[in-house]
Write a protein that holds these residues in place. Structure first.
Motif, PDB file in Angstrom:
ATOM      1  N   THR B 104      59.687  93.131 -65.118  1.00  0.00           N
ATOM      2  CA  THR B 104      59.533  92.545 -63.788  1.00  0.00           C
ATOM      3  C   THR B 104      58.248  92.995 -63.104  1.00  0.00           C
ATOM      4  N   THR B 105      57.759  94.190 -63.482  1.00  0.00           N
ATOM      5  CA  THR B 105      56.585  94.755 -62.807  1.00  0.00           C
ATOM      6  C   THR B 105      55.345  93.867 -62.956  1.00  0.00           C
ATOM      7  N   GLU B 131      59.519  93.398 -50.090  1.00  0.00           N
ATOM      8  CA  GLU B 131      60.917  93.817 -50.231  1.00  0.00           C
ATOM      9  C   GLU B 131      61.314  93.827 -51.717  1.00  0.00           C
ATOM     10  N   LEU B 132      60.901  92.797 -52.454  1.00  0.00           N
ATOM     11  CA  LEU B 132      61.208  92.755 -53.884  1.00  0.00           C
ATOM     12  C   LEU B 132      60.514  93.894 -54.627  1.00  0.00           C
ATOM     13  N   GLU B 326      64.517  86.620 -60.064  1.00  0.00           N
ATOM     14  CA  GLU B 326      64.414  86.623 -58.601  1.00  0.00           C
ATOM     15  C   GLU B 326      62.948  86.650 -58.146  1.00  0.00           C
ATOM     16  N   VAL B 327      62.132  87.478 -58.816  1.00  0.00           N
ATOM     17  CA  VAL B 327      60.711  87.579 -58.459  1.00  0.00           C
ATOM     18  C   VAL B 327      59.984  86.279 -58.806  1.00  0.00           C
ATOM     19  N   GLN B 331      58.261  83.679 -56.043  1.00  0.00           N
ATOM     20  CA  GLN B 331      56.850  83.286 -56.088  1.00  0.00           C
ATOM     21  C   GLN B 331      56.711  81.781 -56.252  1.00  0.00           C
ATOM     22  N   ARG B 332      57.556  81.186 -57.087  1.00  0.00           N
ATOM     23  CA  ARG B 332      57.460  79.758 -57.372  1.00  0.00           C
ATOM     24  C   ARG B 332      57.752  78.923 -56.117  1.00  0.00           C
ATOM     25  N   VAL B 333      58.804  79.307 -55.411  1.00  0.00           N
ATOM     26  CA  VAL B 333      59.184  78.564 -54.201  1.00  0.00           C
ATOM     27  C   VAL B 333      58.068  78.630 -53.158  1.00  0.00           C
ATOM     28  N   PHE B 334      57.508  79.838 -52.955  1.00  0.00           N
ATOM     29  CA  PHE B 334      56.443  79.949 -51.963  1.00  0.00           C
ATOM     30  C   PHE B 334      55.191  79.201 -52.423  1.00  0.00           C
ATOM     31  N   LEU B 335      54.863  79.334 -53.701  1.00  0.00           N
ATOM     32  CA  LEU B 335      53.631  78.715 -54.207  1.00  0.00           C
ATOM     33  C   LEU B 335      53.656  77.195 -54.075  1.00  0.00           C
ATOM     34  N   THR B 336      54.836  76.597 -54.210  1.00  0.00           N
ATOM     35  CA  THR B 336      54.945  75.138 -54.060  1.00  0.00           C
ATOM     36  C   THR B 336      54.425  74.708 -52.691  1.00  0.00           C
TER      37      THR B 336
END
Lengths: 353, 353
Positions: B104-105, B131-132, B326-327, B331-336
């Motif tokens: 995940t890092t 937070e993540l 989750e990470v 990122q994907r949701v925000f990047l869209t």
């Protein structure tokens, strides 16, 4: 030795040794910050507040900063003078509001067709920008630090589509400052109208267009309902806000507090850029679906006319003031190199992604 | 009362009152930071150093941080473990070096075709990224903060021009981590070679291509002399470095020092991004004139293949680990949303400027 004398000796010793130590630990600073933004303005008020909170925490409570909005200090555009004379120790404002006090202050906020936020930060922290900022503000008994960035601003809301430079002739637009002078040079009529009256002015055709901040702040103004042509930006490619501090009072602070202030301001700069981007991206995602907004870029002849007018205005300012020339030249020299690098990195990447 | 008793009383009083105050003022922390970068590495070492200096100044000398390079601690890629077990209180490194410890890092540093530095900061500070980061590093007894960004990295130096995906088959390239897996999936052979041997490997055709950092760090490696095709970036659009801190030791600090560390790390993040941009822009300005470098963007079929391979690899990681999912999803949701906003601001502005 009787008990009375013993106690008296004890308390004298206490006073001698404790006084200087408690005096030092007690050297707290209750400072006041006047900001240009109304209470609760999204993004902008938050930048001032988190700066104050970080200073309080980092100083272990030794410096407490009260943040006052124009509702209290009554002069949104008077921050420069408040700080200069020491009526407020600090201010959070836009440097280009004080063009009348010193024309050089304009370019520390932004320049049309100038630097993006990343380029601006590179110039400030490595390209000599911060030194020039300090040099110019010192003449006004002020220490200034970059402390918040709005990200690239949009070009504004227009009632009608612009097909060529002809369509801009006589068009009335709310667009302040240096950019207002640019559009005036190409035939538009820049006007300044208080924020609370903008929607009505646009609705009643007192103005034909308005530029404000970005979707997160613009949406609740309702411009999209009556001016659905939303033009991309050229005039404020990353406006940087500033923390202004009374120079005598700043210089009299101990070194740890001076560093705490400088670092907290830089943190606020990054944080506000991040919040600007985040909120605008989110609100824009919703707005573009909910409203019939047409995204447009100004036609090439308009952009060329804006560029030419901007270059001429910059030249005029430079001719009048040697220090303004120094700032304009410093930005120009760096931007020439920065443009080439941004082209093969930021621009290329955004195009291929 | 005789003089001896008077003096004795005086000194007892002195001890009683001065001891707790000096003890408090003496609560100093001598911490050590292990960084991944060799002594004097442009930009990278500076970020670690200015972080340490700011902490020292802001704490009024109560926290002193010694910065150790791999020449001393002997493990450039061992920072995660040093900090986890407390051998060093702090580290400055790239999170994606520790993929083997926790997959995940990786994504906290950068993701191919992912966020630019501005988007990354928006995600970290307002989109739930921080937070993540805290949640995932807490599992390893580490507190992590973003603390330096390389800006958008170039795609690397190639001996020969790439006309299509065919030309990449069997090509040996120094490209580590997740991006190495991506190029492997499309037929290349990623290899890892110590920095000191890269030039010779490229010269003797042990490798055909190499990606490193950016002009400011690449120039002295001399790659441009033998691999003149310089490809634009896709795999590290703004790699963020991190400050890692032993969690037990961080949690035991007083609140002012915890805030000082967090704010100094954020300052280092902005500062390093600014220095990266500045130095690369300057060196690139010189390099492109002095050397016969050909700037190229990978052809469309190559980019599409990279994207497909990257998406598949992300899916694999997400399938294996719920926290990684989750990470990646965050990122994907925000990047869209971020993509749409960057398109009409950063990209549009860079194109029209």
């Amino acid at each position: 030795m009787n008990l009375r004398i013993r106690f008296r000796t004890f308390f004298i010793a206490l006073l001698i040794f404790v006084y200087p130590l408690t005096a030092d630990a007690d050297a707290t600073y209750k400072w006041r910050l006047a900001m240009s933004w109304p209470e609760g303005t999204p993004i902008l008020h938050n930048a001032a507040r988190r700066f104050a909170e970080n200073v309080e925490k980092m100083s272990g409570g030794r410096m407490h900063i009260t943040v006052d909005a124009p509702g209290r200090h009554k002069s949104a555009l008077g921050i420069f003078d408040f700080v200069r004379i020491g009526a407020y120790e600090m201010g959070h404002t836009a440097s280009y509001y004080y063009k009348g006090k010193d024309p050089t202050t304009t370019f520390f906020t932004t320049t049309p067709f100038g630097m993006t936020p990343t380029e601006m930060n590179a110039w400030y922290y490595y390209g000599g920008g911060l030194e020039l900022l300090h040099k110019i503000y010192a003449r006004h008994n002020i220490v200034a630090f970059p402390a918040g960035n709005t990200h690239i601003q949009m070009g504004g809301w227009f009632r009608n589509e612009i097909h060529s430079l002809k369509d801009l002739q006589g068009l009335k637009m709310r667009i302040p400052g240096h950019a207002g002078e640019v559009v005036e040079k190409v035939g538009m009529k820049p006007v300044n109208i208080p924020p609370g009256e903008l929607y009505t002015a646009l609705e009643r055709r007192t103005i034909d267009a308005v530029e404000w901040l970005g979707p997160a702040n613009d949406e609740k103004m309702g411009f999209q309902q009556i001016a659905p042509y939303y033009y991309t930006g050229w005039h404020e490619p990353g406006a940087e806000l500033h923390l202004l501090i009374n120079k005598e009072k700043f210089d009299a602070l101990p070194e740890d507090l001076r560093t705490i202030i400088a670092v907290a301001a830089k943190e606020a700069s990054l944080d506000m850029l991040s919040e600007s981007f985040y909120r605008n991206a989110l609100v824009w995602g919703r707005m573009r679906e909910e409203h019939g907004i047409h995204i447009r870029t100004f036609p090439d002849d308009v952009l060329q006319a804006f560029k030419k007018a901007n270059d001429e205005l910059l030249q005029q300012v430079a001719n009048k003031s040697p220090v303004a020339r120094e700032v304009i030249e410093s930005q120009r020299v760096f931007l020439t190199k920065a443009k080439e690098w941004s082209k093969i990195t930021d621009q290329n990447y955004l195009e291929l992604r």
